[in-house]
Design a protein around this motif. Structure first.
Motif, PDB file in Angstrom:
ATOM      1  N   VAL A 220      48.856   2.945  73.827  1.00  0.00           N
ATOM      2  CA  VAL A 220      48.447   1.556  74.011  1.00  0.00           C
ATOM      3  C   VAL A 220      49.637   0.764  74.524  1.00  0.00           C
ATOM      4  O   VAL A 220      50.739   0.860  73.971  1.00  0.00           O
ATOM      5  N   LYS A 221      49.431   0.011  75.582  1.00  0.00           N
ATOM      6  CA  LYS A 221      50.477  -0.854  76.140  1.00  0.00           C
ATOM      7  C   LYS A 221      49.952  -2.287  76.121  1.00  0.00           C
ATOM      8  O   LYS A 221      49.101  -2.668  76.932  1.00  0.00           O
ATOM      9  N   LEU A 222      50.432  -3.065  75.167  1.00  0.00           N
ATOM     10  CA  LEU A 222      50.066  -4.475  75.088  1.00  0.00           C
ATOM     11  C   LEU A 222      51.084  -5.285  75.881  1.00  0.00           C
ATOM     12  O   LEU A 222      52.294  -5.068  75.758  1.00  0.00           O
ATOM     13  N   SER A 223      50.599  -6.186  76.705  1.00  0.00           N
ATOM     14  CA  SER A 223      51.503  -6.991  77.533  1.00  0.00           C
ATOM     15  C   SER A 223      51.098  -8.454  77.436  1.00  0.00           C
ATOM     16  O   SER A 223      49.925  -8.783  77.251  1.00  0.00           O
ATOM     17  N   HIS A 224      52.098  -9.313  77.583  1.00  0.00           N
ATOM     18  CA  HIS A 224      51.897 -10.735  77.360  1.00  0.00           C
ATOM     19  C   HIS A 224      52.631 -11.544  78.437  1.00  0.00           C
ATOM     20  O   HIS A 224      53.858 -11.508  78.506  1.00  0.00           O
TER      21      HIS A 224
ATOM     22  N   GLY B  47      53.176 -24.667  69.679  1.00  0.00           N
ATOM     23  CA  GLY B  47      52.142 -23.703  69.326  1.00  0.00           C
ATOM     24  C   GLY B  47      52.176 -22.480  70.214  1.00  0.00           C
ATOM     25  O   GLY B  47      51.944 -21.351  69.753  1.00  0.00           O
ATOM     26  N   TYR B  48      52.485 -22.662  71.493  1.00  0.00           N
ATOM     27  CA  TYR B  48      52.550 -21.520  72.416  1.00  0.00           C
ATOM     28  C   TYR B  48      53.754 -20.637  72.107  1.00  0.00           C
ATOM     29  O   TYR B  48      53.686 -19.412  72.247  1.00  0.00           O
ATOM     30  N   ALA B  49      54.867 -21.267  71.699  1.00  0.00           N
ATOM     31  CA  ALA B  49      56.031 -20.479  71.297  1.00  0.00           C
ATOM     32  C   ALA B  49      55.708 -19.691  70.026  1.00  0.00           C
ATOM     33  O   ALA B  49      56.099 -18.522  69.883  1.00  0.00           O
ATOM     34  N   ARG B  50      55.001 -20.341  69.110  1.00  0.00           N
ATOM     35  CA  ARG B  50      54.570 -19.642  67.914  1.00  0.00           C
ATOM     36  C   ARG B  50      53.635 -18.492  68.277  1.00  0.00           C
ATOM     37  O   ARG B  50      53.612 -17.446  67.607  1.00  0.00           O
ATOM     38  N   GLY B  51      52.868 -18.661  69.351  1.00  0.00           N
ATOM     39  CA  GLY B  51      52.000 -17.582  69.812  1.00  0.00           C
ATOM     40  C   GLY B  51      52.779 -16.329  70.150  1.00  0.00           C
ATOM     41  O   GLY B  51      52.317 -15.205  69.888  1.00  0.00           O
ATOM     42  N   ILE B  52      53.961 -16.484  70.736  1.00  0.00           N
ATOM     43  CA  ILE B  52      54.803 -15.319  71.039  1.00  0.00           C
ATOM     44  C   ILE B  52      55.189 -14.601  69.756  1.00  0.00           C
ATOM     45  O   ILE B  52      55.119 -13.366  69.657  1.00  0.00           O
ATOM     46  N   GLU B  53      55.581 -15.377  68.746  1.00  0.00           N
ATOM     47  CA  GLU B  53      55.958 -14.785  67.468  1.00  0.00           C
ATOM     48  C   GLU B  53      54.784 -14.061  66.820  1.00  0.00           C
ATOM     49  O   GLU B  53      54.940 -12.968  66.274  1.00  0.00           O
ATOM     50  N   LEU B  54      53.608 -14.675  66.896  1.00  0.00           N
ATOM     51  CA  LEU B  54      52.433 -14.051  66.282  1.00  0.00           C
ATOM     52  C   LEU B  54      52.093 -12.729  66.962  1.00  0.00           C
ATOM     53  O   LEU B  54      51.790 -11.734  66.292  1.00  0.00           O
ATOM     54  N   LEU B  55      52.129 -12.722  68.281  1.00  0.00           N
ATOM     55  CA  LEU B  55      51.812 -11.488  69.007  1.00  0.00           C
ATOM     56  C   LEU B  55      52.767 -10.368  68.607  1.00  0.00           C
ATOM     57  O   LEU B  55      52.349  -9.220  68.405  1.00  0.00           O
ATOM     58  N   ALA B  56      54.052 -10.705  68.495  1.00  0.00           N
ATOM     59  CA  ALA B  56      55.045  -9.709  68.093  1.00  0.00           C
ATOM     60  C   ALA B  56      54.823  -9.267  66.651  1.00  0.00           C
ATOM     61  O   ALA B  56      54.851  -8.058  66.338  1.00  0.00           O
ATOM     62  N   ASP B  57      54.585 -10.225  65.762  1.00  0.00           N
ATOM     63  CA  ASP B  57      54.403  -9.891  64.342  1.00  0.00           C
ATOM     64  C   ASP B  57      53.181  -9.008  64.138  1.00  0.00           C
ATOM     65  O   ASP B  57      53.226  -8.017  63.396  1.00  0.00           O
TER      66      ASP B  57
ATOM     67  N   THR C 254      46.142  -0.462  78.862  1.00  0.00           N
ATOM     68  CA  THR C 254      47.001  -1.622  79.050  1.00  0.00           C
ATOM     69  C   THR C 254      46.159  -2.885  78.981  1.00  0.00           C
ATOM     70  O   THR C 254      45.213  -3.053  79.750  1.00  0.00           O
ATOM     71  N   MET C 255      46.523  -3.768  78.064  1.00  0.00           N
ATOM     72  CA  MET C 255      45.786  -5.017  77.880  1.00  0.00           C
ATOM     73  C   MET C 255      46.740  -6.198  77.969  1.00  0.00           C
ATOM     74  O   MET C 255      47.846  -6.146  77.438  1.00  0.00           O
ATOM     75  N   LEU C 256      46.301  -7.239  78.642  1.00  0.00           N
ATOM     76  CA  LEU C 256      47.073  -8.483  78.769  1.00  0.00           C
ATOM     77  C   LEU C 256      46.466  -9.548  77.869  1.00  0.00           C
ATOM     78  O   LEU C 256      45.278  -9.862  77.988  1.00  0.00           O
ATOM     79  N   TRP C 257      47.285 -10.088  76.977  1.00  0.00           N
ATOM     80  CA  TRP C 257      46.865 -11.199  76.126  1.00  0.00           C
ATOM     81  C   TRP C 257      47.966 -12.253  76.166  1.00  0.00           C
ATOM     82  O   TRP C 257      49.098 -11.992  75.791  1.00  0.00           O
ATOM     83  N   HIS C 258      47.632 -13.446  76.652  1.00  0.00           N
ATOM     84  CA  HIS C 258      48.625 -14.510  76.802  1.00  0.00           C
ATOM     85  C   HIS C 258      49.027 -15.097  75.447  1.00  0.00           C
ATOM     86  O   HIS C 258      48.213 -15.168  74.525  1.00  0.00           O
ATOM     87  N   ASN C 259      50.256 -15.557  75.364  1.00  0.00           N
ATOM     88  CA  ASN C 259      50.711 -16.258  74.154  1.00  0.00           C
ATOM     89  C   ASN C 259      49.969 -17.573  73.951  1.00  0.00           C
ATOM     90  O   ASN C 259      49.880 -18.084  72.835  1.00  0.00           O
ATOM     91  N   SER C 260      49.398 -18.102  75.020  1.00  0.00           N
ATOM     92  CA  SER C 260      48.650 -19.355  74.944  1.00  0.00           C
ATOM     93  C   SER C 260      47.179 -19.144  74.613  1.00  0.00           C
ATOM     94  O   SER C 260      46.405 -20.099  74.584  1.00  0.00           O
ATOM     95  N   SER C 261      46.792 -17.901  74.355  1.00  0.00           N
ATOM     96  CA  SER C 261      45.395 -17.592  74.023  1.00  0.00           C
ATOM     97  C   SER C 261      45.171 -17.482  72.520  1.00  0.00           C
ATOM     98  O   SER C 261      44.280 -16.769  72.063  1.00  0.00           O
ATOM     99  N   LEU C 262      46.012 -18.198  71.752  1.00  0.00           N
ATOM    100  CA  LEU C 262      45.904 -18.115  70.298  1.00  0.00           C
ATOM    101  C   LEU C 262      45.803 -19.483  69.635  1.00  0.00           C
ATOM    102  O   LEU C 262      45.645 -19.573  68.423  1.00  0.00           O
ATOM    103  N   SER C 263      45.917 -20.546  70.406  1.00  0.00           N
ATOM    104  CA  SER C 263      45.942 -21.875  69.801  1.00  0.00           C
ATOM    105  C   SER C 263      45.099 -22.837  70.618  1.00  0.00           C
ATOM    106  O   SER C 263      44.640 -22.508  71.717  1.00  0.00           O
ATOM    107  N   GLY C 264      44.928 -24.037  70.077  1.00  0.00           N
ATOM    108  CA  GLY C 264      44.099 -25.026  70.746  1.00  0.00           C
ATOM    109  C   GLY C 264      42.664 -24.538  70.849  1.00  0.00           C
ATOM    110  O   GLY C 264      42.103 -23.993  69.893  1.00  0.00           O
ATOM    111  N   GLU C 265      42.054 -24.729  72.009  1.00  0.00           N
ATOM    112  CA  GLU C 265      40.676 -24.275  72.214  1.00  0.00           C
ATOM    113  C   GLU C 265      40.539 -22.770  72.093  1.00  0.00           C
ATOM    114  O   GLU C 265      39.450 -22.251  71.838  1.00  0.00           O
TER     115      GLU C 265
END
Length: 462
Positions: A161-165, A214-224, A402-413
């Protein structure tokens, strides 16, 4: 063992051989002009020797029959009396057609971002975009080789699995003017003081402490979350284009980004380049952006992905090679998930114009968050199922999902969609054998954790 790519029926005796019958001249162009859903399909079991089993039991499409082979009623492949094997389906042409992406140079259709759309592709029009056809053909070939060479023990590949952001933004407001317009709309149009105050606070944080958004926190969440599930092969691609109308809202050399990058590299994650919108067709700009990221990382050999998945065959591959980048991970469609190149294995692209293999790797992208939600308008359960289906197809052919999930796809709407991603992590971890005790109990039991929420997303993710 000898290999032949010829229409002849006579081969030297004395040792095993494999022969592939070439398709006729002009068949590539004819494939582009075929009516949708008119390819021949055969049961996969009919393509391998009797008694052999494949890890998939689908019907498989035939892109190119060997010349006159269909008219003669030939099978997919056949063992000859002299011991050799002849393929009457042109495996070579199919593989080169899919991996080289020649069709993207022959079809002029493009979307508003200059991208070759999934809907224009042969794979979409003929109904096999969700099948790694090149990899399936390779496993069929392997079964025949095992019959020809009984002592040969091919080494199986391990599913990964290759997760990319792609880090497009650190905040919701690319410019101060965007923040002011949003706050003004909250006050004047919506008359929502609470929302205006919340957006004001978010804008202040973005411009005063961007590493706390929130988007910066998204990076941390994806890593965690990846670390919790034992999925540590993530790559985070940062922009080095500088703030712009189509690019990011941060300076890759800023202290905020350096702190984020240092934290990620300290945890063992990969950092790469998210090449800016205007690098398409502009190798000089690509080189400039790479130089900026080089200075931040202290190294020069890494990979990445084009912003908005903007790609031009074969020029973008050439430009990445010239810039000294190790690999590209752009080759997926924004408007359709699946196997753009017909494979889920990394490979070296072949430049048909130069008649040469390029010194850069392609890591095909299978699915992107925005594809499922913005383009396909899937509901959470539908997206969850689709991710699992595509991952399973990759596992069947011993490939990389390989899946792409943005750090901005975790907050707001997008916040409700984080459940889709977290559930997918659990499924992928089990498939890869990387499951850990830190994962959530409801995932370990196979339960669903996805709530029925609206699928209307209004940001600019592509």
């Amino acid at each position: 063992m000898r290999c032949y790519y010829t229409a002849t029926e006579s081969f030297p005796a004395g040792q095993p051989y494999v022969a592939v019958t070439p398709c006729g001249r002009g068949e590539w162009r004819a494939l582009l002009e075929r009516q949708p859903l008119t390819l021949d399909w055969l049961p996969a079991r009919s393509a391998v020797p009797a008694g052999c089993q494949l890890p998939f039991d689908d019907t498989i499409p035939i892109l190119f029959w060997g010349e006159n082979c269909k008219e003669q009623g030939r099978p997919f492949a056949q063992r000859r009396e002299d011991g050799g094997v002849v393929f009457y389906v042109d495996l070579v042409a199919t593989t080169l057609f899919m991996l080289s992406r020649w069709e993207e140079t022959a079809i002029t259709e493009r979307d508003e971002h200059g991208r070759f759309p999934a809907t224009a592709s042969v794979a979409h029009r003929q109904g096999f975009l969700d099948r790694p056809i090149v990899d399936q053909y390779a496993l069929i070939l392997r079964e025949w080789l095992k019959v020809l060479l009984p002592a040969w023990e091919p080494e199986s590949q391990v599913f990964s699995v290759k997760l990319s952001h792609d880090v497009d933004h650190l905040g919701r407001f690319p410019r101060v003017s965007n923040a002011l317009r949003t706050i003004g709309r909250d006050l004047l149009k919506r008359q929502d003081l609470q929302r205006a105050l919340a957006n004001s606070g978010e804008a202040i944080v973005q411009y005063v402490a961007p590493h706390r958004t929130g988007y910066a926190r998204g990076i941390e969440l994806l890593a965690d979350w990846s670390r919790e599930h034992g999925l540590t092969n993530d790559a985070f691609y940062f922009m080095a284009a500088g703030p712009g109308p189509m690019d990011g809202d941060y300076d890759v050399a800023s202290d905020a980004i350096r702190r984020i990058v240092d934290r990620l590299t300290g945890q063992g994650f990969e950092i790469g380049l998210h090449a800016g919108y205007d690098t398409l067709g502009n190798p000089e700009r690509l080189a400039e952006e790479k130089a900026r990221l080089d200075a931040v990382l202290g190294e020069t050999h890494y990979g990445g992905r084009q912003h908005y998945l903007r790609f031009q065959v074969p020029d973008t591959w050439r430009h990445w090679e010239q810039a000294g980048l190790a690999y590209d991970a752009t080759m997926g469609y924004a408007d359709g998930e699946g196997f753009r190149c017909g494979t889920c294995h990394p490979y070296r692209p072949f430049d048909l114009t130069l008649d040469a293999e390029l010194d850069v790797w392609e890591h095909p992208l299978i699915v992107m968050d925005a594809t499922l939600f913005n383009y396909k308008k899937l509901l959470p359960d539908e997206a969850d199922t689709r991710i699992g289906e595509l991952a399973q197809r990759c596992k069947q052919v011993e490939g990389t999902f390989t899946m792409l999930w943005h750090n901005s796809s975790l907050s707001g709407e997008w916040e409700p969609w984080r459940q889709v991603y977290r559930h997918a992590l659990g499924v992928l971890a089990k498939m890869q054998g990387a499951w850990t005790s830190e994962a959530r109990p409801e995932d370990e039991k196979g339960g669903r954790v996805i709530a029925p929420v609206s699928h209307q997303i209004t940001d600019d993710r592509r």
